[in-house]
Write a protein that holds these residues in place. Structure first.
Motif, PDB file in Angstrom:
ATOM      1  N   ALA A  55       1.036  -1.418   0.056  1.00 40.69           N
ATOM      2  CA  ALA A  55      -0.123  -0.056  -0.061  1.00 40.69           C
ATOM      3  C   ALA A  55       0.868   1.290   0.049  1.00 40.69           C
ATOM      4  N   ILE A  56       0.261   2.409  -0.462  1.00 41.72           N
ATOM      5  CA  ILE A  56       0.903   3.760  -0.491  1.00 41.72           C
ATOM      6  C   ILE A  56       0.239   4.635   0.438  1.00 41.72           C
ATOM      7  N   ILE A  57       0.712   5.452   0.993  1.00 44.35           N
ATOM      8  CA  ILE A  57       0.036   6.262   1.858  1.00 44.35           C
ATOM      9  C   ILE A  57       0.677   7.799   1.794  1.00 44.35           C
ATOM     10  N   ASP A  58       0.055   8.894   1.552  1.00 41.24           N
ATOM     11  CA  ASP A  58       0.444  10.161   1.307  1.00 41.24           C
ATOM     12  C   ASP A  58       0.401  10.904   2.602  1.00 41.24           C
ATOM     13  N   LEU A  59       1.664  11.042   3.317  1.00 43.42           N
ATOM     14  CA  LEU A  59       1.771  11.818   4.549  1.00 43.42           C
ATOM     15  C   LEU A  59       2.371  13.399   4.343  1.00 43.42           C
ATOM     16  N   SER A  60       2.399  13.629   2.987  1.00 46.59           N
ATOM     17  CA  SER A  60       2.785  15.139   2.975  1.00 46.59           C
ATOM     18  C   SER A  60       1.988  16.114   3.709  1.00 46.59           C
ATOM     19  N   GLY A  61       0.773  15.887   3.944  1.00 45.10           N
ATOM     20  CA  GLY A  61      -0.014  16.887   4.518  1.00 45.10           C
ATOM     21  C   GLY A  61       0.030  16.790   6.086  1.00 45.10           C
ATOM     22  N   PHE A  62       0.650  15.736   6.728  1.00 40.16           N
ATOM     23  CA  PHE A  62       0.901  15.565   8.069  1.00 40.16           C
ATOM     24  C   PHE A  62       1.919  16.538   8.734  1.00 40.16           C
ATOM     25  N   MET A  63       1.513  16.978   9.891  1.00 38.58           N
ATOM     26  CA  MET A  63       2.408  17.801  10.461  1.00 38.58           C
ATOM     27  C   MET A  63       3.843  17.150  10.758  1.00 38.58           C
ATOM     28  N   ARG A  64       4.786  17.612  11.165  1.00 41.69           N
ATOM     29  CA  ARG A  64       5.879  16.773  11.480  1.00 41.69           C
ATOM     30  C   ARG A  64       5.833  16.095  12.769  1.00 41.69           C
ATOM     31  N   GLY A  65       6.519  14.848  12.993  1.00 40.37           N
ATOM     32  CA  GLY A  65       6.312  14.409  14.047  1.00 40.37           C
ATOM     33  C   GLY A  65       6.195  12.715  13.947  1.00 40.37           C
ATOM     34  N   VAL A  66       5.923  12.389  15.194  1.00 43.32           N
ATOM     35  CA  VAL A  66       6.301  10.856  15.149  1.00 43.32           C
ATOM     36  C   VAL A  66       4.707  10.251  15.341  1.00 43.32           C
ATOM     37  N   TYR A  67       4.306   9.286  14.417  1.00 45.18           N
ATOM     38  CA  TYR A  67       3.072   8.602  14.195  1.00 45.18           C
ATOM     39  C   TYR A  67       3.043   6.871  14.425  1.00 45.18           C
ATOM     40  N   PHE A  68       2.075   6.304  14.507  1.00 44.55           N
ATOM     41  CA  PHE A  68       1.977   4.798  14.754  1.00 44.55           C
ATOM     42  C   PHE A  68       1.179   4.467  13.674  1.00 44.55           C
ATOM     43  N   LEU A  69       1.916   3.574  12.840  1.00 43.64           N
ATOM     44  CA  LEU A  69       1.178   2.928  11.792  1.00 43.64           C
ATOM     45  C   LEU A  69       0.573   1.447  12.147  1.00 43.64           C
ATOM     46  N   ARG A  70      -0.409   1.206  12.231  1.00 43.36           N
ATOM     47  CA  ARG A  70      -0.859  -0.141  12.411  1.00 43.36           C
ATOM     48  C   ARG A  70      -1.387  -0.843  11.220  1.00 43.36           C
ATOM     49  N   VAL A  71      -0.852  -1.945  10.863  1.00 42.92           N
ATOM     50  CA  VAL A  71      -1.046  -2.820   9.754  1.00 42.92           C
ATOM     51  C   VAL A  71      -1.622  -4.010  10.189  1.00 42.92           C
ATOM     52  N   GLU A  72      -2.856  -4.143   9.631  1.00 42.34           N
ATOM     53  CA  GLU A  72      -3.817  -5.519   9.991  1.00 42.34           C
ATOM     54  C   GLU A  72      -3.725  -6.135   8.598  1.00 42.34           C
ATOM     55  N   THR A  73      -3.238  -7.467   8.955  1.00 42.12           N
ATOM     56  CA  THR A  73      -3.391  -8.805   7.748  1.00 42.12           C
ATOM     57  C   THR A  73      -4.063  -9.548   8.122  1.00 42.12           C
ATOM     58  N   GLU A  74      -4.230 -10.587   7.283  1.00 43.27           N
ATOM     59  CA  GLU A  74      -4.815 -11.760   7.484  1.00 43.27           C
ATOM     60  C   GLU A  74      -4.548 -12.901   8.403  1.00 43.27           C
ATOM     61  N   VAL A  75      -3.116 -12.721   8.622  1.00 46.32           N
ATOM     62  CA  VAL A  75      -2.494 -13.484   9.595  1.00 46.32           C
ATOM     63  C   VAL A  75      -2.228 -12.669  11.031  1.00 46.32           C
ATOM     64  N   GLY A  76      -2.271 -11.521  11.171  1.00 46.68           N
ATOM     65  CA  GLY A  76      -1.940 -10.701  12.320  1.00 46.68           C
ATOM     66  C   GLY A  76      -1.903  -9.241  12.299  1.00 46.68           C
TER      67      GLY A  76
END
Length: 85
Positions: A55-76
């Motif tokens: 997948a591709i996510i465009d984060l260019s509009g996000f403020m600078r900083g730390v984020y947490f990306l949760r990825v859900e898949t069919e196995v976990g």
């Protein structure tokens, strides 16, 4: 066993840190993506209708900083830290 499948889940996120688009690839089909900020507020979510292993996510509009990306898949699920510069 499900535990073995979760242990074998691999998630790659690049570039990280990023200034714009972030690419996500896994070894299992992605079913849901979510990004939360350091306050725990959801700032992005997407149900992946076309089940792919990337997948591709465009984060260019996000403020600078730390984020947490949760990825859900069919196995976990996996949570990875993403830095926006």
């Amino acid at each position: 066993k499900p535990d073995e499948r979760i242990a074998s889940l691999k998630v790659n996120i690049y570039p990280n840190p990023t200034r714009g688009k972030v690419f996500i690839s896994t070894n299992a089909p992605i079913t849901f993506l979510e990004i939360v900020n350091v306050l725990g507020e959801q700032v992005y979510n997407s149900t992946n209708k076309n089940i792919h292993q990337s997948a591709i996510i465009d984060l260019s509009g996000f403020m600078r900083g730390v984020y947490f990306l949760r990825v859900e898949t069919e196995v976990g699920n996996k949570v990875e830290r993403v830095i926006v510069q």
